[in-house]
Design a protein around this motif. Structure first.
Motif, PDB file in Angstrom:
ATOM      1  N   GLU A 150     -32.554  56.189   0.465  1.00  0.00           N
ATOM      2  CA  GLU A 150     -31.287  55.820  -0.160  1.00  0.00           C
ATOM      3  C   GLU A 150     -30.501  54.862   0.729  1.00  0.00           C
ATOM      4  OE1 GLU A 150     -30.827  56.447  -3.156  1.00  0.00           O
ATOM      5  OE2 GLU A 150     -32.226  58.086  -3.521  1.00  0.00           O
ATOM      6  N   LEU A 151     -30.556  55.065   2.047  1.00  0.00           N
ATOM      7  CA  LEU A 151     -29.889  54.136   2.965  1.00  0.00           C
ATOM      8  C   LEU A 151     -30.493  52.739   2.837  1.00  0.00           C
ATOM      9  CD1 LEU A 151     -27.820  53.722   5.255  1.00  0.00           C
ATOM     10  CD2 LEU A 151     -29.675  54.253   6.866  1.00  0.00           C
ATOM     11  N   ALA A 152     -31.829  52.669   2.748  1.00  0.00           N
ATOM     12  CA  ALA A 152     -32.496  51.372   2.588  1.00  0.00           C
ATOM     13  C   ALA A 152     -32.106  50.723   1.263  1.00  0.00           C
ATOM     14  CB  ALA A 152     -34.005  51.556   2.677  1.00  0.00           C
ATOM     15  N   GLU A 153     -31.990  51.527   0.211  1.00  0.00           N
ATOM     16  CA  GLU A 153     -31.582  50.984  -1.085  1.00  0.00           C
ATOM     17  C   GLU A 153     -30.164  50.427  -1.004  1.00  0.00           C
ATOM     18  OE1 GLU A 153     -30.370  52.739  -5.417  1.00  0.00           O
ATOM     19  OE2 GLU A 153     -32.321  53.376  -4.647  1.00  0.00           O
ATOM     20  N   SER A 154     -29.276  51.133  -0.328  1.00  0.00           N
ATOM     21  CA  SER A 154     -27.904  50.645  -0.195  1.00  0.00           C
ATOM     22  C   SER A 154     -27.866  49.329   0.576  1.00  0.00           C
ATOM     23  CB  SER A 154     -27.016  51.692   0.489  1.00  0.00           C
ATOM     24  OG  SER A 154     -27.288  51.796   1.874  1.00  0.00           O
ATOM     25  N   GLU A 155     -28.718  49.181   1.584  1.00  0.00           N
ATOM     26  CA  GLU A 155     -28.780  47.930   2.328  1.00  0.00           C
ATOM     27  C   GLU A 155     -29.202  46.783   1.414  1.00  0.00           C
ATOM     28  OE1 GLU A 155     -28.085  46.942   5.477  1.00  0.00           O
ATOM     29  OE2 GLU A 155     -27.175  48.906   5.848  1.00  0.00           O
ATOM     30  N   ALA A 156     -30.148  47.038   0.525  1.00  0.00           N
ATOM     31  CA  ALA A 156     -30.578  46.006  -0.422  1.00  0.00           C
ATOM     32  C   ALA A 156     -29.432  45.598  -1.341  1.00  0.00           C
ATOM     33  CB  ALA A 156     -31.763  46.511  -1.239  1.00  0.00           C
ATOM     34  N   LYS A 157     -28.587  46.552  -1.720  1.00  0.00           N
ATOM     35  CA  LYS A 157     -27.484  46.251  -2.622  1.00  0.00           C
ATOM     36  C   LYS A 157     -26.337  45.525  -1.918  1.00  0.00           C
ATOM     37  CE  LYS A 157     -28.537  50.014  -5.825  1.00  0.00           C
ATOM     38  NZ  LYS A 157     -28.159  51.345  -6.344  1.00  0.00           N
ATOM     39  N   LEU A 158     -26.312  45.579  -0.589  1.00  0.00           N
ATOM     40  CA  LEU A 158     -25.307  44.826   0.164  1.00  0.00           C
ATOM     41  C   LEU A 158     -25.688  43.355   0.341  1.00  0.00           C
ATOM     42  CD1 LEU A 158     -24.524  47.406   2.992  1.00  0.00           C
ATOM     43  CD2 LEU A 158     -22.918  46.669   1.218  1.00  0.00           C
ATOM     44  N   VAL A 159     -26.953  43.032   0.107  1.00  0.00           N
ATOM     45  CA  VAL A 159     -27.472  41.689   0.382  1.00  0.00           C
ATOM     46  C   VAL A 159     -26.700  40.591  -0.354  1.00  0.00           C
ATOM     47  CG1 VAL A 159     -29.456  40.164  -0.023  1.00  0.00           C
ATOM     48  CG2 VAL A 159     -29.768  42.364   1.118  1.00  0.00           C
ATOM     49  N   PRO A 160     -26.394  40.713  -1.660  1.00  0.00           N
ATOM     50  CA  PRO A 160     -25.747  39.583  -2.347  1.00  0.00           C
ATOM     51  C   PRO A 160     -24.460  39.115  -1.675  1.00  0.00           C
ATOM     52  CG  PRO A 160     -26.569  41.140  -3.959  1.00  0.00           C
ATOM     53  CD  PRO A 160     -26.738  41.794  -2.631  1.00  0.00           C
ATOM     54  N   VAL A 161     -23.548  40.040  -1.377  1.00  0.00           N
ATOM     55  CA  VAL A 161     -22.275  39.619  -0.776  1.00  0.00           C
ATOM     56  C   VAL A 161     -22.474  39.214   0.680  1.00  0.00           C
ATOM     57  CG1 VAL A 161     -19.933  40.335  -0.201  1.00  0.00           C
ATOM     58  CG2 VAL A 161     -20.925  41.006  -2.385  1.00  0.00           C
ATOM     59  N   ARG A 162     -23.338  39.933   1.406  1.00  0.00           N
ATOM     60  CA  ARG A 162     -23.594  39.549   2.789  1.00  0.00           C
ATOM     61  C   ARG A 162     -24.095  38.113   2.884  1.00  0.00           C
ATOM     62  NH1 ARG A 162     -26.404  44.875   5.564  1.00  0.00           N
ATOM     63  NH2 ARG A 162     -24.644  45.416   6.937  1.00  0.00           N
ATOM     64  N   ASP A 163     -25.073  37.800   2.047  1.00  0.00           N
ATOM     65  CA  ASP A 163     -25.635  36.446   2.065  1.00  0.00           C
ATOM     66  C   ASP A 163     -24.594  35.414   1.626  1.00  0.00           C
ATOM     67  OD1 ASP A 163     -28.004  37.433   2.974  1.00  0.00           O
ATOM     68  OD2 ASP A 163     -29.106  37.132   1.103  1.00  0.00           O
ATOM     69  N   ALA A 164     -23.759  35.800   0.660  1.00  0.00           N
ATOM     70  CA  ALA A 164     -22.778  34.852   0.129  1.00  0.00           C
ATOM     71  C   ALA A 164     -21.710  34.483   1.154  1.00  0.00           C
ATOM     72  CB  ALA A 164     -22.099  35.441  -1.106  1.00  0.00           C
ATOM     73  N   LEU A 165     -21.489  35.340   2.143  1.00  0.00           N
ATOM     74  CA  LEU A 165     -20.485  35.069   3.159  1.00  0.00           C
ATOM     75  C   LEU A 165     -21.003  34.146   4.257  1.00  0.00           C
ATOM     76  CD1 LEU A 165     -18.946  38.625   3.576  1.00  0.00           C
ATOM     77  CD2 LEU A 165     -17.801  36.619   2.609  1.00  0.00           C
ATOM     78  N   ARG A 166     -22.305  33.994   4.348  1.00  0.00           N
ATOM     79  CA  ARG A 166     -22.885  33.197   5.414  1.00  0.00           C
ATOM     80  C   ARG A 166     -22.813  31.712   5.081  1.00  0.00           C
ATOM     81  NH1 ARG A 166     -28.035  37.205   5.673  1.00  0.00           N
ATOM     82  NH2 ARG A 166     -27.105  38.829   6.984  1.00  0.00           N
ATOM     83  N   GLY A 167     -22.852  30.897   6.135  1.00  0.00           N
ATOM     84  CA  GLY A 167     -22.899  29.459   5.948  1.00  0.00           C
ATOM     85  C   GLY A 167     -24.262  29.021   5.450  1.00  0.00           C
ATOM     86  N   GLU A 168     -24.352  27.787   5.008  1.00  0.00           N
ATOM     87  CA  GLU A 168     -25.623  27.264   4.485  1.00  0.00           C
ATOM     88  C   GLU A 168     -26.677  27.215   5.602  1.00  0.00           C
ATOM     89  OE1 GLU A 168     -26.290  26.934   1.576  1.00  0.00           O
ATOM     90  OE2 GLU A 168     -24.590  26.276   0.394  1.00  0.00           O
TER      91      GLU A 168
END
Length: 417
Positions: free
Chosen positions: A399-417
Motif C-alpha cells: 500500500e505504501l508503494a501504491e501511494s508513492e505511485a499516486k504521488l507521481v503526477p504532482v511530484r513530476d509536475a512540480l519539477r523543471g523540464e
C-alpha cells in the motif's frame, strides 16, 4: 451562516478559438477545469460563498440557487458551462469542512469546437473585457524544491495500515481508505500555472483542476449532470505501471482478475449506486469493470449512468455530489465506521483532499470530480496527498508503494523540464 445572494449581471458571447486555455490564465486568483484541451478557465471573483461544517454542501447549494434566481443573465451560446458559472472546492469532513463556491469575473470555455467568453459582475459594476489575444509569459518553474514526510512517517503510516487491516479482520468494517501527505517546499512562491500546464499535458484524459489553492489532475469523475443524464466514474483497485507495454498488459490482466481489487471495486460501485438511487431513475450498472490505463497507474473502473428524477427542479450537480460523498472509493465501507477510523489513525486533516471539486452552471448542470492526485499550494509550500483502499488482505508495504505511485503526477509536475 452563508451570505445573502448578490445580484449579478452575466453576459456570454461566442468567440473565436482562443487556443490553449491555460495560456489565457493570469497568475492570480484562477480557476481551472480542463480535460483533453476542453473545459473552463476563469479568474477574479464576482461573488463567493464560504461554507463549513456538516451542512457545507447544502448551504453552498442554497446560496447558488439564490444567486441564479436573482441574476441577470444573457447567454448566446447555451451549452453546459456557458452563462453564469461557479467553481467549488469542499472539505472532506464536516469538521471543519472549510469550503468555497466562487463565481469568477471572467470565464473562457471551449466545448466540441465552440468557444465562449463569460463576464460577470455585481449589479452596478462594469465588467472589464479581457485581452484574449496576447498570451501571458510562460510561468517559471519552482526553484530550490525539497520534500519531506508529512504528518506521519512511512513507518507510522504502514503501522496505521496494519492497524486498519487488523480491525477489518476483526469485523469492525469491510474497507477503509487511508491517505498520507508529503510536503514540498520551494525557495520562492510557486506559480500554480507551472504544475497545471504539465498535468494538463501529461494527463490529458484526467480532469486538471485548480480552485482556491487546491490543484491536481483527477482520474475520477464523482458526478456529471448534463441535461438530465447523471454519470459517475468509479475507480477502486490499482496497480503501478512499469513503462514496458507488454508487461503492463499482463499486469492489467492480473488486476482484472484480482479478488482483493475486485472486492474493493465492488464496494465502491455499490456505494455510488445506493447514494444516487433516491435522486435518479433508470440506473445502468455494467456487469464488470474495465481497466483504465493512466501514465503512472492502472485502475479498475466502472461508469455508472442514471437519469435525474426531474431535470427542471431535481437535484443539481452539487447536491448529487453531496449525496455521493464520501463514497467507498475515498472513505470506505460502512461509511460511518470507515470515516471514524480515518479520524483515529490517519493523523492529519485531509482538508479538501478526496472531496468534491468542480463547477456548476445556472441550470444545475456541472461536473464534480474527486480531488485526487492533488495538492494544496500555499505560497512556497505544496502539500501533496495520496490514499489507498485497505481491505482484509492488504499488505502495508504494498500500500505504501501504491501511494508513492499516486504521488507521481504532482511530484513530476512540480519539477523543471
Amino acid at each position: 451562516m452563508t451570505p445573502a445572494p448578490p445580484r449579478l449581471v452575466s453576459r456570454t458571447v461566442e468567440i473565436p478559438d482562443p487556443g490553449a486555455l491555460l495560456d489565457r490564465l493570469p497568475d492570480t486568483d484562477s480557476f481551472v477545469w480542463l480535460r483533453d484541451g476542453e473545459g473552463l478557465v476563469g479568474w477574479g471573483r464576482a461573488a463567493q460563498c464560504d461554507a463549513a461544517g456538516e451542512d457545507r454542501f447544502l448551504d453552498a447549494s442554497d446560496w447558488w440557487r439564490g444567486v441564479v434566481a436573482a441574476a441577470d443573465v444573457a447567454d448566446e451560446v447555451r451549452v453546459p458551462g456557458s452563462g453564469l458559472v461557479c467553481f467549488g472546492g469542499f472539505g472532506f469532513s464536516g469538521d471543519p469542512g472549510d469550503s468555497v463556491l466562487a463565481v469568477p469575473r471572467v470565464v473562457v470555455g471551449r466545448r466540441h469546437g465552440v468557444a465562449w467568453l463569460t463576464t460577470t459582475a455585481p449589479e452596478g459594476e462594469s465588467a472589464a473585457l479581457p485581452d484574449l489575444v496576447t498570451a501571458y509569459d510562460l510561468p517559471a518553474a519552482p526553484v530550490g524544491l525539497t520534500t519531506a514526510q508529512g504528518a506521519l512517517s512511512d513507518e507510522e503510516w504502514t503501522a496505521a495500515v496494519a492497524d486498519a487491516v487488523a480491525r477489518i479482520g476483526a469485523g469492525d468494517l469491510e474497507k477503509v481508505v487511508l491517505a498520507r501527505d508529503v510536503v514540498a517546499t520551494a525557495a520562492a512562491p510557486v506559480d500554480v500555472r507551472w504544475p497545471l500546464r504539465r498535468l494538463a499535458r501529461d494527463y490529458r484524459r484526467c480532469w486538471t483542476f485548480h480552485v482556491d489553492g487546491w490543484f491536481g489532475a483527477t482520474p475520477e469523475m464523482l458526478v456529471r449532470r448534463e441535461r438530465g443524464l447523471v454519470t459517475s466514474r468509479v475507480l477502486a483497485g490499482t496497480i503501478r505501471r512499469t513503462g514496458d507495454d507488454e508487461h503492463d498488459l499482463a499486469l492489467a490482466a492480473t488486476l482484472a482478475r484480482s479478488s482483493k481489487d475486485l472486492e474493493e471495486h465492488e464496494y465502491a460501485v455499490r456505494s455510488v449506486a445506493d447514494a444516487l438511487a433516491p435522486y435518479c431513475d433508470s440506473m445502468n450498472l455494467p456487469d464488470a469493470p474495465f481497466v483504465l490505463h493512466l501514465p503512472n497507474v492502472m485502475h479498475l473502473a466502472t461508469d455508472v449512468a442514471a437519469v435525474v428524477h426531474d431535470t427542471g427542479a431535481g437535484a443539481n450537480a452539487l447536491e448529487l455530489a453531496a449525496a455521493l460523498h464520501p463514497s467507498a472509493a475515498v472513505g470506505g465501507t460502512p461509511t460511518k465506521a470507515a470515516v471514524r477510523l480515518i479520524s483515529e489513525v490517519e493523523g492529519m486533516d485531509r482538508g479538501r483532499y478526496a472531496a468534491p471539486v468542480g463547477w456548476m452552471d445556472g441550470s444545475g448542470d456541472g461536473e464534480y470530480g474527486i480531488a485526487l492526485r492533488s495538492a494544496h499550494l500555499d505560497g512556497a509550500t505544496v502539500r501533496l496527498f495520496a490514499g489507498c483502499g485497505i481491505v482484509a488482505d492488504s499488505d502495508p508495504s504494498a500500500e505504501l508503494a501504491e501511494s508513492e505511485a499516486k504521488l507521481v503526477p504532482v511530484r513530476d509536475a512540480l519539477r523543471g523540464e
